[in-house]
Design an enzyme around this catalytic site. Structure first.
Site, PDB file in Angstrom:
ATOM      1  N   ASP A   1      -5.824  -3.711  -2.262  1.00 42.89           N
ATOM      2  CA  ASP A   1      -4.796  -3.421  -1.259  1.00 42.89           C
ATOM      3  C   ASP A   1      -4.195  -4.682  -0.638  1.00 42.89           C
ATOM      4  O   ASP A   1      -4.910  -5.545  -0.114  1.00 42.89           O
ATOM      5  CB  ASP A   1      -5.429  -2.569  -0.158  1.00 42.89           C
ATOM      6  CG  ASP A   1      -4.409  -1.839   0.692  1.00 42.89           C
ATOM      7  OD1 ASP A   1      -3.489  -2.513   1.201  1.00 42.89           O
ATOM      8  OD2 ASP A   1      -4.529  -0.620   0.847  1.00 42.89           O
TER       9      ASP A   1
ATOM     10  N   SER B   1       0.835  -1.198   0.000  1.00 43.46           N
ATOM     11  CA  SER B   1       0.000   0.000   0.000  1.00 43.46           C
ATOM     12  C   SER B   1       0.876   1.256   0.000  1.00 43.46           C
ATOM     13  O   SER B   1       1.715   1.425  -0.870  1.00 43.46           O
ATOM     14  CB  SER B   1      -0.951  -0.049   1.195  1.00 43.46           C
ATOM     15  OG  SER B   1      -2.028   0.824   1.018  1.00 43.46           O
TER      16      SER B   1
END
Length: 270
Positions: free
Chosen positions: A155, A39
């Site tokens: 993610d 991320s």
């Protein structure tokens, strides 16, 4: 000197601490041999591995606003996300050329995303770098999933907040992990106020418990696990970014001696 691997964890706005941490290490003459990211950690890590000056990254990132990153989808339900990555991609392309591949990076780099269909972690270390880090940063529901090699990716923090195992595969002999989220269950005193608050709190609790379990399982190959003191700073709100940078810098400064000792050839491994 032993080969140093840095694992930069996910963390949204709190992930700006990674920039300060890397800056402190660079000032001390310590450079990573391998980097993994998830991320926000993947975005910072990719810039670092591409050779973008950390001072440049800091100047851009501490003044960032949500409007500079997120563009609303016209039909968010059909697009599977409120926002699209058009603005974020253009912003990143100012520092990493759009055609950059993992093979072009100055430091070997890998990042992780989550396969939304198969429900597994996917390691990304080939092909286009920007495509990979956007997939790794794609918060489910907030951004539309990214399609890479036929996989619907979101993610990486859904399953693998701090990717340490991937560094071992790259060849790291010493692994330093930076978890900018820490124990999210301990940082909130008030109950959620609305539906969004409730959903985010749920994500934080699950995320923390998964990470704690994996940290215990992988303790043998993690030499140093670090968490900056970011208090109750929200990972979901684009503010207090200079504060996050300073806390990351403090963390780096405080641990230079430990890291230098770990990478010495005569240092015992964990």
């Amino acid at each position: 000197m032993k080969k140093l691997g840095l694992a930069l964890g996910s963390g949204g706005a709190r992930g700006v601490a990674h920039v300060g941490f890397l800056q402190a290490l660079e000032e001390a003459g310590i450079r990573a041999d391998y980097v993994s990211g998830c991320s926000m950690g993947s975005i910072v890590g990719a810039c670092y591995c591409a050779g973008v000056p950390l001072e440049t990254v800091k100047e851009r990132i501490v003044g960032l606003k949500l409007s500079q990153v997120a563009a609303l989808n016209v039909n968010p339900i059909r697009a599977n996300g409120l926002f699209k990555f058009v603005k974020a991609r253009k912003l990143i392309e100012m520092y990493i050329p759009p055609e950059t591949t993992f093979a072009d990076l100055k430091i070997p780099f890998t990042c992780v995303a989550t396969d939304l269909v198969a429900g597994v972690t996917v390691e990304l270390n080939e092909g286009n770098v920007i495509d990979a880090i956007l997939a790794s940063s794609c918060i489910p529901g907030a951004f539309s999933p990214q399609i890479i090699d036929g996989k619907m990716l979101v993610d990486g923090g859904v399953l693998e907040r701090v990717p340490t195992r991937e560094l071992k595969k790259l060849g790291a002999e010493v692994i330093v992990a930076v978890d900018v989220l820490g124990d999210l269950t301990a940082s909130r005193a008030e109950p959620p106020k609305n539906l969004i608050d409730t959903l985010l709190r749920y994500v934080d609790i699950v995320d923390t418990r998964i990470t704690q379990r994996k940290q215990r399982q992988r303790r043998r190959h993690i030499d140093l696990w670090l968490e900056p003191e970011l208090g109750d700073m929200s990972q979901y709100k684009v503010k207090n970014l200079a504060f996050a940078y300073e806390k990351g810098y403090e963390l780096g400064k405080a641990n230079i001696g430990k890291i230098r000792s770990l990478i010495q050839d005569d240092a015992p491994q964990a």
